[in-house]
Design an enzyme around this catalytic site. Structure first.
Site, mmCIF file in Angstrom:
data_model
loop_
_atom_site.group_PDB
_atom_site.id
_atom_site.type_symbol
_atom_site.label_atom_id
_atom_site.label_comp_id
_atom_site.label_asym_id
_atom_site.label_seq_id
_atom_site.Cartn_x
_atom_site.Cartn_y
_atom_site.Cartn_z
ATOM 1 C CG ASP A 148 53.087 39.603 51.562
ATOM 2 O OD1 ASP A 148 53.994 40.086 52.278
ATOM 3 O OD2 ASP A 148 53.317 39.097 50.455
ATOM 4 C CG HIS A 149 55.809 40.077 57.058
ATOM 5 N ND1 HIS A 149 56.134 38.927 56.394
ATOM 6 C CD2 HIS A 149 56.982 40.706 57.287
ATOM 7 C CE1 HIS A 149 57.446 38.872 56.236
ATOM 8 N NE2 HIS A 149 57.990 39.936 56.768
ATOM 9 C CG HIS A 160 57.425 38.572 51.294
ATOM 10 N ND1 HIS A 160 56.206 38.598 51.916
ATOM 11 C CD2 HIS A 160 58.162 37.680 51.991
ATOM 12 C CE1 HIS A 160 56.210 37.762 52.934
ATOM 13 N NE2 HIS A 160 57.393 37.186 53.001
#
Ligand code: BG6
Length: 492
Positions: free
Chosen positions: A177-178, A240
């Site tokens: 999950d960036h 996110h």
């Protein structure tokens, strides 16, 4: 430094590889952070020679990074890159890939498989890696990075986990999950757990509510093929936004280590009250920006939400009764990711409020992006004016203290962590399933209402009026501007 590693990128001719992965690896290379003997292998169907692949990467990496690609360092970096053409659903091509790798890998050579491919191909790629014996760790570690979206609901995420775990052990799996790779998201942990003065007030005794906003000015543009099926709840909330929420709400882990950290995040997810599917309108709002139907590939009757606001409640000692309001949308007024901790108002105000007095209760804003920073609002006495009060802000901007040009892209950090075997900033199996368990009823609740009438909002606005009404009903308001009083002209 770790043993040498090969990064095998599945989907090497795709956008993610050229826009994010290669630039991130190149930046790590320039900072001398890649283990000695690192190799990067592109694997995709398009026939290309090594040089053609390197040139293609150079052109697109240049677009992503400006001048860097022209530096001498690039040619040294490019010599680490090679390309193997193959079809990920064809067993023979894995033999070919294995031979390609055997040409330069010695004993004890680690391997990181990066699945930068369409999500529907994840199971196939994993199964083929397993069948080819390429997940076995006899000759060095083997890890796999899996991009989002990881499933489209709880059932599909469970099925994907089952496939992944029929081949890889959990400690080999890195679900990305960036947002967790963003410096300022990690700073949430530092702010909370490397300081002592906030912790005593970080709870229901002092906090009225929390707002987490991810606003984007961009619209869906050319991404409708994916986005129209996902919508904002799958695209932003399940991953996110819930990740940010866990970092804001978690208990202090005993150490900064993958399992200690993830155990605490899972406890938060576990404590979130499961939203009731049939009451979806009571705690959430969805909306679509006007003009969405004119985007390429959007069906004329699409009711996919591009905006949502959701109230979540965490039923534990720290947070019971403190609502967390999450909202995100495309085509909004401002690009911003912010966490607002709204503290309770003083129990008794002994100062008489008059027309010139603005009372705002204390608020802490953690700005994740852009203009990364931390801001604390508090009341001050207006000088020379009897007893008039006005809020002021204590500001910290990253750019005042650090060279923000040096804030690395999230992928830079995450790739390096995966190479070094640190899964702290990756999502564990139970975490991803729990996140779907929370969002599934919200998604299903709205789907069950069919296409009745999804409210519209104007591009460039802060979302639909229904979202304002929703929060007003809760006795609160959205914080769109940290310090509106600073723009007001003071009456004298
Ligand atoms: C991606 C979503 O995961 O995150 C996109 O698919 C969204 O729709 C993006 O635009 C936002 O990321 P960032 O880093 O720009 O906040």
């Amino acid at each position: 430094m770790s043993e040498p590693a090969t990064i095998v990128i599945f989907g090497a001719s795709g956008d993610l590889t050229s826009r994010k992965l290669i630039p991130a690896l190149f930046d790590n290379f320039r900072k001398k952070r890649l283990p000695l003997g690192t190799r990067i292998v592109g694997f995709a169907r398009t026939p290309m020679s090594n040089d053609e692949f390197r040139d293609k990467m150079c052109v697109s990496a240049k677009e992503a990074m400006g001048h860097h690609c022209e530096e001498g360092a690039w040619s040294e970096f490019a010599s680490m890159i090679s390309y193997c053409a193959g079809d990920l659903s064809n067993a023979d091509d894995y033999e070919k890939l294995e031979k390609h790798l055997a040409d330069f890998e010695g004993e004890n050579h680690g391997r990181l498989y990066y699945l930068a491919i369409a999500p529907k191909l994840y199971p196939k790629a994993v199964e083929q890696l397993g069948a080819a014996g390429m997940a076995s760790e006899d000759q060095g570690w083997r890890r796999v990075i899996i991009e989002k979206p990881f499933g489209t609901d709880l059932a599909s995420a469970k099925a994907l986990n089952a496939t992944v775990h029929s081949v890889f052990d959990e400690q080999q799996v890195y679900r990305i999950d960036h947002y967790l790779g963003k410096e300022t998201v990690q700073n949430l942990l530092v702010f909370r757990f490397a300081n002592s003065i906030y912790e005593p007030i970080w709870n229901r005794n002092y906090v009225d509510h929390v707002q987490i906003t991810v606003g984007e000015t961009v619209t869906v543009g050319s991404r409708a093929g994916y986005y129209d099926k996902a919508g904002v709840l799958r695209d932003m909330f399940q991953n996110h936004m819930l990740q940010v929420l866990t970092l804001v709400a978690m208990e202090p882990p005993s150490k900064f280590e993958a399992n200690a950290l993830r155990d605490e995040k899972v406890k938060v997810l576990n404590a979130i009250r499961t939203p009731a599917q049939d009451l979806v309108e009571d705690y959430s709002i969805i909306s679509q920006y006007a003009g969405y139907h004119n985007e390429p590939d959007v069906p004329g009757d699409s009711t996919t939400p591009t905006y949502a606001a959701v109230r979540l409640d965490i039923d534990n000692w720290r947070w019971r009764g403190v609502p967390f309001y999450l909202r995100s949308g495309k085509g909004l007024a401002k690009k911003t990711t912010e966490v607002q901790i709204q503290f309770l108002c003083p129990p008794h105000m002994m100062f008489d409020a008059d027309d010139d007095t603005t009372v705002e209760c204390n608020r802490l804003t953690l700005t994740i992006q852009p203009d990364e920073g931390i801001h604390l609002a508090f009341q001050t006495k207006v000088p020379d004016a009897g007893m008039k009060l006005k809020p002021s802000i204590m500001d910290f901007h990253y750019s005042d203290s650090y060279d923000t040009g040096a804030i690395p892209d999230a992928y830079e950090r995450l790739l390096l962590d995966a190479i070094h075997g640190d899964a702290s900033l990756f999502i564990r199996r139970d975490e991803i399933e729990m996140a779907w368990q929370i969002m599934d009823p919200v998604i299903a609740g709205w789907a069950a209402r069919g296409d009745a009438s999804i409210p519209m909002y104007k591009v460039g606005s802060w979302g639909p009026v229904e979202a304002d009404t929703f929060l007003k009903r809760e006795g609160r308001k959205w914080i769109n501007d940290q310090a509106p009083w600073q723009h007001e002209r003071r009456k004298t």
